[in-house]
Design an enzyme around this catalytic site. Structure first.
Site, PDB file in Angstrom:
ATOM      1  N   ALA A 152       0.584   9.545  16.249  1.00 32.29           N
ATOM      2  CA  ALA A 152       0.477  10.665  15.307  1.00 32.29           C
ATOM      3  C   ALA A 152      -0.060  10.185  13.965  1.00 32.29           C
ATOM      4  O   ALA A 152      -0.866  10.866  13.326  1.00 32.29           O
ATOM      5  CB  ALA A 152       1.843  11.335  15.134  1.00 32.29           C
ATOM      6  N   SER A 153       0.368   8.997  13.540  1.00 28.29           N
ATOM      7  CA  SER A 153      -0.095   8.502  12.233  1.00 28.29           C
ATOM      8  C   SER A 153      -1.597   8.206  12.279  1.00 28.29           C
ATOM      9  O   SER A 153      -2.329   8.482  11.326  1.00 28.29           O
ATOM     10  CB  SER A 153       0.687   7.250  11.806  1.00 28.29           C
ATOM     11  OG  SER A 153       0.306   6.111  12.543  1.00 28.29           O
ATOM     12  N   LYS A 154      -2.066   7.661  13.386  1.00 30.68           N
ATOM     13  CA  LYS A 154      -3.489   7.334  13.475  1.00 30.68           C
ATOM     14  C   LYS A 154      -4.341   8.597  13.647  1.00 30.68           C
ATOM     15  O   LYS A 154      -5.475   8.665  13.150  1.00 30.68           O
ATOM     16  CB  LYS A 154      -3.732   6.340  14.613  1.00 30.68           C
ATOM     17  CG  LYS A 154      -3.123   4.949  14.344  1.00 30.68           C
ATOM     18  CD  LYS A 154      -3.728   4.310  13.095  1.00 30.68           C
ATOM     19  CE  LYS A 154      -3.285   2.879  12.879  1.00 30.68           C
ATOM     20  NZ  LYS A 154      -3.905   2.246  11.715  1.00 30.68           N
ATOM     21  N   TYR A 171       3.197   6.061  15.948  1.00 34.47           N
ATOM     22  CA  TYR A 171       1.934   5.362  15.725  1.00 34.47           C
ATOM     23  C   TYR A 171       0.748   6.275  16.066  1.00 34.47           C
ATOM     24  O   TYR A 171      -0.192   6.413  15.261  1.00 34.47           O
ATOM     25  CB  TYR A 171       1.894   4.091  16.580  1.00 34.47           C
ATOM     26  CG  TYR A 171       0.673   3.234  16.360  1.00 34.47           C
ATOM     27  CD1 TYR A 171       0.542   2.459  15.207  1.00 34.47           C
ATOM     28  CD2 TYR A 171      -0.360   3.183  17.298  1.00 34.47           C
ATOM     29  CE1 TYR A 171      -0.574   1.666  14.993  1.00 34.47           C
ATOM     30  CE2 TYR A 171      -1.482   2.396  17.093  1.00 34.47           C
ATOM     31  CZ  TYR A 171      -1.585   1.638  15.947  1.00 34.47           C
ATOM     32  OH  TYR A 171      -2.699   0.851  15.730  1.00 34.47           O
ATOM     33  N   ASN A 195      -7.412  -1.206   6.142  1.00 38.81           N
ATOM     34  CA  ASN A 195      -7.058  -1.838   7.419  1.00 38.81           C
ATOM     35  C   ASN A 195      -5.547  -1.967   7.620  1.00 38.81           C
ATOM     36  O   ASN A 195      -5.077  -2.008   8.753  1.00 38.81           O
ATOM     37  CB  ASN A 195      -7.716  -3.223   7.469  1.00 38.81           C
ATOM     38  CG  ASN A 195      -7.059  -4.137   8.492  1.00 38.81           C
ATOM     39  OD1 ASN A 195      -7.328  -4.051   9.692  1.00 38.81           O
ATOM     40  ND2 ASN A 195      -6.167  -5.018   8.036  1.00 38.81           N
ATOM     41  N   SER A 251      -7.221   4.183  15.504  1.00 39.53           N
ATOM     42  CA  SER A 251      -6.875   3.421  16.714  1.00 39.53           C
ATOM     43  C   SER A 251      -7.283   4.265  17.900  1.00 39.53           C
ATOM     44  O   SER A 251      -7.410   5.488  17.782  1.00 39.53           O
ATOM     45  CB  SER A 251      -5.367   3.177  16.769  1.00 39.53           C
ATOM     46  OG  SER A 251      -4.989   2.709  18.041  1.00 39.53           O
ATOM     47  N   VAL A 298       0.812  -1.223   0.000  1.00 38.98           N
ATOM     48  CA  VAL A 298       0.000   0.000   0.000  1.00 38.98           C
ATOM     49  C   VAL A 298       0.847   1.276   0.000  1.00 38.98           C
ATOM     50  O   VAL A 298       0.321   2.366  -0.217  1.00 38.98           O
ATOM     51  CB  VAL A 298      -1.002   0.046   1.187  1.00 38.98           C
ATOM     52  CG1 VAL A 298      -1.977  -1.119   1.128  1.00 38.98           C
ATOM     53  CG2 VAL A 298      -0.282   0.119   2.527  1.00 38.98           C
ATOM     54  N   ILE A 322      -7.012  -5.572  20.756  1.00 33.68           N
ATOM     55  CA  ILE A 322      -7.321  -6.859  20.147  1.00 33.68           C
ATOM     56  C   ILE A 322      -6.000  -7.619  19.991  1.00 33.68           C
ATOM     57  O   ILE A 322      -5.132  -7.192  19.211  1.00 33.68           O
ATOM     58  CB  ILE A 322      -8.000  -6.660  18.779  1.00 33.68           C
ATOM     59  CG1 ILE A 322      -9.285  -5.867  18.983  1.00 33.68           C
ATOM     60  CG2 ILE A 322      -8.239  -7.988  18.087  1.00 33.68           C
ATOM     61  CD1 ILE A 322      -9.980  -5.440  17.722  1.00 33.68           C
TER      62      ILE A 322
HETATM   63  P1  NAD Z   1      -1.511  -7.184  11.978  1.00 33.87           P
HETATM   64  O1  NAD Z   1      -0.072  -6.792  12.049  1.00 33.87           O
HETATM   65  O2  NAD Z   1      -1.912  -8.530  12.479  1.00 33.87           O
HETATM   66  O3  NAD Z   1      -2.043  -7.031  10.473  1.00 33.87           O
HETATM   67  C1  NAD Z   1      -1.688  -5.942   9.670  1.00 33.87           C
HETATM   68  C2  NAD Z   1      -1.664  -6.392   8.220  1.00 33.87           C
HETATM   69  O4  NAD Z   1      -1.251  -5.275   7.408  1.00 33.87           O
HETATM   70  C3  NAD Z   1      -0.642  -7.520   7.979  1.00 33.87           C
HETATM   71  O5  NAD Z   1      -1.242  -8.583   7.278  1.00 33.87           O
HETATM   72  C4  NAD Z   1       0.441  -6.836   7.179  1.00 33.87           C
HETATM   73  O6  NAD Z   1       1.122  -7.694   6.254  1.00 33.87           O
HETATM   74  C5  NAD Z   1      -0.352  -5.758   6.444  1.00 33.87           C
HETATM   75  N1  NAD Z   1       0.551  -4.717   5.948  1.00 33.87           N
HETATM   76  C6  NAD Z   1       1.557  -4.085   6.609  1.00 33.87           C
HETATM   77  N2  NAD Z   1       2.224  -3.274   5.790  1.00 33.87           N
HETATM   78  C7  NAD Z   1       1.619  -3.379   4.572  1.00 33.87           C
HETATM   79  C8  NAD Z   1       1.872  -2.793   3.302  1.00 33.87           C
HETATM   80  N3  NAD Z   1       2.884  -1.933   3.118  1.00 33.87           N
HETATM   81  N4  NAD Z   1       1.064  -3.129   2.286  1.00 33.87           N
HETATM   82  C9  NAD Z   1       0.044  -4.012   2.443  1.00 33.87           C
HETATM   83  N5  NAD Z   1      -0.231  -4.597   3.630  1.00 33.87           N
HETATM   84  C10 NAD Z   1       0.556  -4.289   4.666  1.00 33.87           C
HETATM   85  O7  NAD Z   1      -2.279  -6.020  12.737  1.00 33.87           O
HETATM   86  P2  NAD Z   1      -3.789  -5.960  13.291  1.00 33.87           P
HETATM   87  O8  NAD Z   1      -3.696  -5.966  14.767  1.00 33.87           O
HETATM   88  O9  NAD Z   1      -4.648  -6.921  12.599  1.00 33.87           O
HETATM   89  O10 NAD Z   1      -4.165  -4.450  12.875  1.00 33.87           O
HETATM   90  C11 NAD Z   1      -4.985  -4.135  11.766  1.00 33.87           C
HETATM   91  C12 NAD Z   1      -5.277  -2.634  11.790  1.00 33.87           C
HETATM   92  O11 NAD Z   1      -5.985  -2.292  12.983  1.00 33.87           O
HETATM   93  C13 NAD Z   1      -4.025  -1.757  11.769  1.00 33.87           C
HETATM   94  O12 NAD Z   1      -4.238  -0.608  10.997  1.00 33.87           O
HETATM   95  C14 NAD Z   1      -3.846  -1.377  13.227  1.00 33.87           C
HETATM   96  O13 NAD Z   1      -3.126  -0.187  13.399  1.00 33.87           O
HETATM   97  C15 NAD Z   1      -5.300  -1.251  13.662  1.00 33.87           C
HETATM   98  N6  NAD Z   1      -5.472  -1.399  15.107  1.00 33.87           N
HETATM   99  C16 NAD Z   1      -5.273  -2.593  15.723  1.00 33.87           C
HETATM  100  C17 NAD Z   1      -5.457  -2.699  17.112  1.00 33.87           C
HETATM  101  C18 NAD Z   1      -5.284  -3.987  17.845  1.00 33.87           C
HETATM  102  O14 NAD Z   1      -5.522  -4.023  19.062  1.00 33.87           O
HETATM  103  N7  NAD Z   1      -4.907  -5.072  17.214  1.00 33.87           N
HETATM  104  C19 NAD Z   1      -5.820  -1.566  17.844  1.00 33.87           C
HETATM  105  C20 NAD Z   1      -5.995  -0.369  17.186  1.00 33.87           C
HETATM  106  C21 NAD Z   1      -5.829  -0.293  15.806  1.00 33.87           C
END
Ligand code: NAD
Length: 256
Positions: free
Chosen positions: A149-151, A147, A82, A134, A56, A180
């Site tokens: 700042a990006s969100k 993180y 996502n 987030s 991405v 999660i």
């Molecule tokens: P994760 O690391 O399990 O999954 C993230 C996915 O994004 C991975 O499959 C990874 O390969 C993909 N990815 C990373 N860089 C990429 C790129 N350059 N191009 C394409 N794909 C890419 O993380 P997650 O916990 O499932 O998080 C998913 C989203 O939810 C994220 O944006 C994260 O910031 C947000 N989030 C998660 C939580 C949590 O508690 N898990 C909390 C707040 C926000």
């Protein structure tokens, strides 16, 4: 089944694992045609979801992926941005390349994919763009300036794009998952006392499940959410409700 997405094309970035994979799975059970984008797909995709390798952060890769979806299906009804990475480190010590990588995936990637689907959605006069923010966009953690700042940037991006696309009936929203356990954060591997400290900050005092996010996204992607745009919706078990939610549990256990 909650909502029927028959004939609709739903593109989910970062759907190779974690929350994204569950989102993809959920939309396939709602009869959507799901296109999963990710750097790699370590496991088979759910249902008949289609995987396209896509970075991405790379404009050419994003353009190629969206052009493949467009030529195959001729429509994109829902884009779920996502994909995200977590970068940790106090500002003083943080490698500038790590900061840049965080913004590249979490912000630039959201921009690129959104930009790529806009013409098709405008032509259709409808569409849904839903962005992963987030709770860190609202209350960031120490050692997570990049993180957080990006969100926060994702939230402002969402608000502006919602207004820019309002005239075409396209809604743009962001969501703030709570805690999660996934590979990204390792919450499930923390010692019990560390887990308890985190869970004590939640009104519902349990880890979030990817399905909790998928439920919200199904609603936001549906016709029923047509009047919601520019919003940041938290799905965090009450992370923002009160300062000391554990008091309610002390009170509740005293009452038993
Ligand atoms: P994760 O690391 O399990 O999954 C993230 C996915 O994004 C991975 O499959 C990874 O390969 C993909 N990815 C990373 N860089 C990429 C790129 N350059 N191009 C394409 N794909 C890419 O993380 P997650 O916990 O499932 O998080 C998913 C989203 O939810 C994220 O944006 C994260 O910031 C947000 N989030 C998660 C939580 C949590 O508690 N898990 C909390 C707040 C926000």
């Amino acid at each position: 089944m909650l909502i029927d997405f028959t004939d609709q094309v739903v593109v989910v970035s970062g759907a190779g694992r974690g929350i994204g994979r569950s989102i993809a799975e959920r939309f396939t059970t709602e009869n959507a045609t799901v296109v999963a984008l990710d750097l790699a797909f370590p496991e088979p995709l759910p249902g008949d979801a289609i995987g396209i390798a896509c970075d991405v952060t790379d404009p050419d890769s994003v353009a190629a992926a969206i052009s493949q979806v467009t030529s195959t299906f001729g429509r994109i009804d829902v884009l779920i941005n996502n994909a995200g990475i977590n970068v940790e480190g106090n500002v003083e010590d943080l490698d500038p390349q790590r900061w840049r990588a965080c913004f590249d995936v979490n912000v630039f990637g959201v921009f690129l994919l959104s930009q790529a689907v806009i013409p098709l959605m405008k032509e259709a006069g409808r569409g849904r763009i839903i962005n992963a923010a987030s709770f860190a966009a609202i209350i960031p953690s120490v050692g997570a300036a990049a993180y957080g700042a990006s969100k926060a940037a994702v939230v402002q991006f969402t608000r502006v794009l919602a207004s820019e696309l309002g005239p075409w009936g396209i809604t743009v929203n962001a969501y703030a998952p709570g805690m999660i356990p996934t590979a990204m954060n390792g919450f499930a591997d923390l010692p019990e006392s560390g887990q308890r400290r985190l869970l004590d900050t939640l009104s519902l005092r349990r880890w979030g499940r990817p399905e909790d996010v998928a439920d919200l996204l199904c609603f936001l992607a549906s016709d029923g959410a047509g009047y919601i745009t520019g919003a940041l919706i938290d799905v965090s078990g009450g992370k923002f409700a009160t300062q000391l939610p554990s008091r309610a549990y002390e009170g509740a256990s005293g009452a038993n």
